[in-house]
Motif scaffolding. Structure first.
Motif, PDB file in Angstrom:
ATOM      1  N   VAL A 233       0.836  -1.199   0.000  1.00  0.00           N
ATOM      2  CA  VAL A 233       0.000   0.000   0.000  1.00  0.00           C
ATOM      3  C   VAL A 233       0.873   1.254   0.000  1.00  0.00           C
ATOM      4  CG1 VAL A 233      -1.680   1.338   1.324  1.00  0.00           C
ATOM      5  CG2 VAL A 233      -1.967  -1.130   1.066  1.00  0.00           C
ATOM      6  N   GLU A 234       1.974   1.229   0.759  1.00  0.00           N
ATOM      7  CA  GLU A 234       2.866   2.390   0.785  1.00  0.00           C
ATOM      8  C   GLU A 234       3.531   2.603  -0.570  1.00  0.00           C
ATOM      9  OE1 GLU A 234       5.442   1.554   4.044  1.00  0.00           O
ATOM     10  OE2 GLU A 234       4.066   2.386   5.541  1.00  0.00           O
ATOM     11  N   ARG A 235       3.824   1.525  -1.284  1.00  0.00           N
ATOM     12  CA  ARG A 235       4.373   1.685  -2.636  1.00  0.00           C
ATOM     13  C   ARG A 235       3.338   2.294  -3.562  1.00  0.00           C
ATOM     14  NH1 ARG A 235       7.488  -2.921  -5.512  1.00  0.00           N
ATOM     15  NH2 ARG A 235       8.041  -1.080  -6.732  1.00  0.00           N
ATOM     16  N   LEU A 236       2.096   1.874  -3.444  1.00  0.00           N
ATOM     17  CA  LEU A 236       1.041   2.469  -4.264  1.00  0.00           C
ATOM     18  C   LEU A 236       0.852   3.940  -3.930  1.00  0.00           C
ATOM     19  CD1 LEU A 236      -1.699  -0.325  -4.303  1.00  0.00           C
ATOM     20  CD2 LEU A 236      -0.432   0.555  -6.260  1.00  0.00           C
ATOM     21  N   ASP A 237       1.093   4.288  -2.658  1.00  0.00           N
ATOM     22  CA  ASP A 237       0.906   5.674  -2.248  1.00  0.00           C
ATOM     23  C   ASP A 237       1.867   6.608  -2.978  1.00  0.00           C
ATOM     24  OD1 ASP A 237      -0.409   7.616  -0.639  1.00  0.00           O
ATOM     25  OD2 ASP A 237       1.362   7.700   0.643  1.00  0.00           O
ATOM     26  N   MET A 238       2.962   6.071  -3.523  1.00  0.00           N
ATOM     27  CA  MET A 238       3.891   6.899  -4.277  1.00  0.00           C
ATOM     28  C   MET A 238       3.270   7.407  -5.575  1.00  0.00           C
ATOM     29  SD  MET A 238       7.627   5.100  -3.747  1.00  0.00           S
ATOM     30  CE  MET A 238       7.124   3.482  -4.332  1.00  0.00           C
ATOM     31  N   PHE A 239       2.160   6.790  -6.015  1.00  0.00           N
ATOM     32  CA  PHE A 239       1.483   7.240  -7.230  1.00  0.00           C
ATOM     33  C   PHE A 239       0.593   8.460  -6.981  1.00  0.00           C
ATOM     34  CE2 PHE A 239       2.598   2.956  -8.447  1.00  0.00           C
ATOM     35  CZ  PHE A 239       2.875   3.066  -9.796  1.00  0.00           C
ATOM     36  N   SER A 240       0.410   8.815  -5.730  1.00  0.00           N
ATOM     37  CA  SER A 240      -0.478   9.938  -5.446  1.00  0.00           C
ATOM     38  C   SER A 240       0.107  11.222  -6.023  1.00  0.00           C
ATOM     39  CB  SER A 240      -0.685  10.070  -3.938  1.00  0.00           C
ATOM     40  OG  SER A 240       0.548  10.296  -3.285  1.00  0.00           O
ATOM     41  N   ASP A 241      -0.760  12.173  -6.329  1.00  0.00           N
ATOM     42  CA  ASP A 241      -0.344  13.435  -6.937  1.00  0.00           C
ATOM     43  C   ASP A 241       0.270  14.335  -5.873  1.00  0.00           C
ATOM     44  OD1 ASP A 241      -1.204  12.807  -9.519  1.00  0.00           O
ATOM     45  OD2 ASP A 241      -3.272  13.339  -9.015  1.00  0.00           O
ATOM     46  N   ARG A 242       1.551  14.618  -6.042  1.00  0.00           N
ATOM     47  CA  ARG A 242       2.253  15.504  -5.139  1.00  0.00           C
ATOM     48  C   ARG A 242       2.986  16.551  -5.967  1.00  0.00           C
ATOM     49  NH1 ARG A 242       5.073  10.626  -1.664  1.00  0.00           N
ATOM     50  NH2 ARG A 242       3.198   9.865  -0.621  1.00  0.00           N
ATOM     51  N   PRO A 243       3.089  17.782  -5.477  1.00  0.00           N
ATOM     52  CA  PRO A 243       3.817  18.793  -6.243  1.00  0.00           C
ATOM     53  C   PRO A 243       5.292  18.434  -6.355  1.00  0.00           C
ATOM     54  CG  PRO A 243       3.256  19.601  -4.040  1.00  0.00           C
ATOM     55  CD  PRO A 243       2.518  18.310  -4.223  1.00  0.00           C
ATOM     56  N   VAL A 244       5.877  18.675  -7.519  1.00  0.00           N
ATOM     57  CA  VAL A 244       7.282  18.367  -7.783  1.00  0.00           C
ATOM     58  C   VAL A 244       8.028  19.678  -7.998  1.00  0.00           C
ATOM     59  CG1 VAL A 244       8.895  17.224  -9.337  1.00  0.00           C
ATOM     60  CG2 VAL A 244       6.721  16.121  -8.781  1.00  0.00           C
ATOM     61  N   GLU A 245       9.102  19.864  -7.251  1.00  0.00           N
ATOM     62  CA  GLU A 245       9.923  21.054  -7.419  1.00  0.00           C
ATOM     63  C   GLU A 245      10.927  20.822  -8.540  1.00  0.00           C
ATOM     64  OE1 GLU A 245      11.764  22.229  -3.800  1.00  0.00           O
ATOM     65  OE2 GLU A 245       9.876  22.445  -2.698  1.00  0.00           O
ATOM     66  N   LEU A 246      10.904  21.701  -9.535  1.00  0.00           N
ATOM     67  CA  LEU A 246      11.764  21.569 -10.704  1.00  0.00           C
ATOM     68  C   LEU A 246      12.830  22.648 -10.702  1.00  0.00           C
ATOM     69  CD1 LEU A 246       9.039  20.843 -13.426  1.00  0.00           C
ATOM     70  CD2 LEU A 246      10.319  19.201 -12.044  1.00  0.00           C
ATOM     71  N   ALA A 247      13.993  22.301 -11.240  1.00  0.00           N
ATOM     72  CA  ALA A 247      15.114  23.235 -11.329  1.00  0.00           C
ATOM     73  C   ALA A 247      16.069  22.722 -12.407  1.00  0.00           C
ATOM     74  CB  ALA A 247      15.828  23.347  -9.980  1.00  0.00           C
ATOM     75  N   PRO A 248      17.003  23.544 -12.865  1.00  0.00           N
ATOM     76  CA  PRO A 248      18.014  23.047 -13.815  1.00  0.00           C
ATOM     77  C   PRO A 248      18.866  21.958 -13.158  1.00  0.00           C
ATOM     78  CG  PRO A 248      17.964  25.449 -13.793  1.00  0.00           C
ATOM     79  CD  PRO A 248      17.134  24.994 -12.628  1.00  0.00           C
ATOM     80  N   VAL A 249      19.049  20.846 -13.861  1.00  0.00           N
ATOM     81  CA  VAL A 249      19.795  19.707 -13.324  1.00  0.00           C
ATOM     82  C   VAL A 249      20.844  19.275 -14.340  1.00  0.00           C
ATOM     83  CG1 VAL A 249      19.668  17.335 -12.478  1.00  0.00           C
ATOM     84  CG2 VAL A 249      17.783  18.921 -12.010  1.00  0.00           C
ATOM     85  N   ASN A 250      22.072  19.096 -13.879  1.00  0.00           N
ATOM     86  CA  ASN A 250      23.138  18.547 -14.718  1.00  0.00           C
ATOM     87  C   ASN A 250      22.930  17.041 -14.814  1.00  0.00           C
ATOM     88  OD1 ASN A 250      25.583  17.411 -15.693  1.00  0.00           O
ATOM     89  ND2 ASN A 250      26.702  19.246 -15.061  1.00  0.00           N
ATOM     90  N   ILE A 251      22.404  16.586 -15.949  1.00  0.00           N
ATOM     91  CA  ILE A 251      22.035  15.174 -16.078  1.00  0.00           C
ATOM     92  C   ILE A 251      23.253  14.266 -16.065  1.00  0.00           C
ATOM     93  CG2 ILE A 251      22.056  15.120 -18.592  1.00  0.00           C
ATOM     94  CD1 ILE A 251      19.544  13.393 -16.177  1.00  0.00           C
ATOM     95  N   HIS A 252      24.415  14.767 -16.476  1.00  0.00           N
ATOM     96  CA  HIS A 252      25.616  13.932 -16.467  1.00  0.00           C
ATOM     97  C   HIS A 252      26.088  13.664 -15.045  1.00  0.00           C
ATOM     98  CE1 HIS A 252      26.221  15.523 -20.769  1.00  0.00           C
ATOM     99  NE2 HIS A 252      25.715  14.311 -20.817  1.00  0.00           N
ATOM    100  N   GLN A 253      25.921  14.640 -14.148  1.00  0.00           N
ATOM    101  CA  GLN A 253      26.234  14.387 -12.744  1.00  0.00           C
ATOM    102  C   GLN A 253      25.291  13.349 -12.150  1.00  0.00           C
ATOM    103  OE1 GLN A 253      26.238  18.140 -10.680  1.00  0.00           O
ATOM    104  NE2 GLN A 253      28.070  18.906 -11.728  1.00  0.00           N
ATOM    105  N   VAL A 254      24.024  13.404 -12.545  1.00  0.00           N
ATOM    106  CA  VAL A 254      23.060  12.402 -12.088  1.00  0.00           C
ATOM    107  C   VAL A 254      23.456  11.023 -12.589  1.00  0.00           C
ATOM    108  CG1 VAL A 254      20.667  11.629 -12.280  1.00  0.00           C
ATOM    109  CG2 VAL A 254      21.158  14.045 -11.876  1.00  0.00           C
TER     110      VAL A 254
END
Length: 378
Positions: A198-219
């Motif tokens: 159930v807790e894994r399913l709860d990750m599908f709930s709609d939550r606001p996502v904070e976006l910013a510039p991300v260096n994808i190569h560092q990721v």
């Protein structure tokens, strides 16, 4: 190609006093892939779009036949034969152009005879895979909304009763006989397992996502270090990065979670001795999606892919791969890729999968930071 083959056609010296471009220049400017074949299916001309579509340089195409790129049982050869037999235009749709050198699905082919060369054929290609990808993404978003509603309902309706069941089992265990204590423990273990799901399913709930510039190569470097020191320590992980790639517009923690999931799936799919995982980045024009509820369109030029040389994904699950509870693993719950697709969509991106035996690619298309956004990438 014979010199001047495409230039001998009569053309006016001008139109309303304006100069007329050479046919070769017009061909090169056409954004649709176009190739010209001689009677033996040798390439005698191609434009820049065809070079990109066929993933082969024009200089290399000049030394090849179509059979060098595609197997002879491909449907495209039946189209070409029909053009030559009927001396008429023929089209076919939803073709799969698959070979060790090329992988394209959902392709429309339009073929026409070349009047100046007996047996010559002009082919144009239209790749509808992006449109199909967008359609699958929209379908997934509908499924994700259903999963979110189900997650919210389960979190409310299941968690509290589970806590009561587990507490009652603990009380019974205190005064139970030895044989019954095992059953009480079994009840507690199963309650914990259901709560975890159930807790894994709860990750599908709609939550606001904070976006910013991300260096994808560092990721990607971070994900590679985790994999190389853990679940993929026995595999070769290589990089094919575009060093000029700008930051992506996303959430660093979610991108790490997404890519770790994809790399872990790849590590589990490949052969333990000869397996290879390739992390790649690239810049591509042309992918735009409409923003629901507005007339804006978001450009998704930044591509990040995870490729492996495993056995591929079965055809029967490929179309529903990103839906909840669809899994190719024995004992899998089918939530990993569904969560990945949701997290990608939450950041305004798209995910697609291209799979065949020996080559599976999960490709993310992500937006760049909006104009005017300043700041150091995460």
């Amino acid at each position: 190609m014979k010199p001047g083959l495409l230039r001998r056609a009569a053309r006016p010296s001008g139109w309303r006093g304006r100069p007329v471009p050479e046919p070769a220049a017009i061909l090169g400017a056409i954004p649709v892939p176009v190739v010209v074949l001689d009677p033996e299916d040798r390439f005698i001309n191609a434009n820049a779009a065809a070079e990109q579509f066929l993933q082969t340089s024009i200089a290399s195409l000049a030394q090849l036949r179509l059979t060098d790129l595609l197997p002879e049982d491909s449907r495209i050869f039946a189209v070409i034969a029909q053009v030559r037999r009927m001396d008429a235009r023929v089209s076919d749709h939803d073709l799969a152009l698959e070979s060790p050198r090329l992988s394209r699905r959902g392709v429309s082919v339009h073929a026409a005879p070349l009047p100046e060369l007996a047996g010559g054929v002009v082919l144009t290609f239209q790749d509808s895979s992006t449109a199909q990808m967008l359609d699958r993404t929209l379908n997934f978003r509908g499924a994700a909304r259903g999963a979110s509603a189900m997650a919210a309902m389960l979190a409310h309706e299941v968690k509290n009763p589970l806590s009561g069941i587990r507490g009652a089992a603990q009380l019974l265990e205190q005064n139970a006989q030895e044989g019954d204590r095992e059953l009480c423990q079994l009840i507690q273990d199963e309650a914990d397992r259901i709560r975890g799901l159930v807790e894994r399913l709860d990750m599908f709930s709609d939550r606001p996502v904070e976006l910013a510039p991300v260096n994808i190569h560092q990721v990607l470097d971070h994900v590679k270090r985790i994999a190389a020191n853990g679940f993929a320590s026995h595999l070769r992980i290589t990089e094919e990065y575009d060093p000029s790639l700008p930051p992506v517009w996303g959430n660093r923690d979610l991108l790490v979670q997404i890519l770790l999931n994809l790399v872990k799936n790849a590590a589990e799919a490949v052969d333990p001795l000869n397996g290879e995982i390739v992390l790649a980045t690239a810049y591509h024009h042309g992918v735009r999606i409409a923003v629901p509820g507005s007339s804006d369109r978001v450009h998704l030029p930044l591509q990040v892919s995870v490729r492996d040389n495993g056995p591929g994904i079965a055809d029967e699950v490929r179309g529903t791969l990103f839906e909840p509870f669809v899994s190719t693993k024995r004992g899998g719950q089918g939530l990993g890729l569904a969560l990945v697709a949701k997290l990608v969509a939450d950041q305004g991106g798209l995910i697609e999968c291209d799979s065949r035996p020996g080559r599976t690619v999960f490709r993310l298309s992500l937006p760049a930071p909006p104009p005017g956004v300043l700041g150091t990438s995460q």
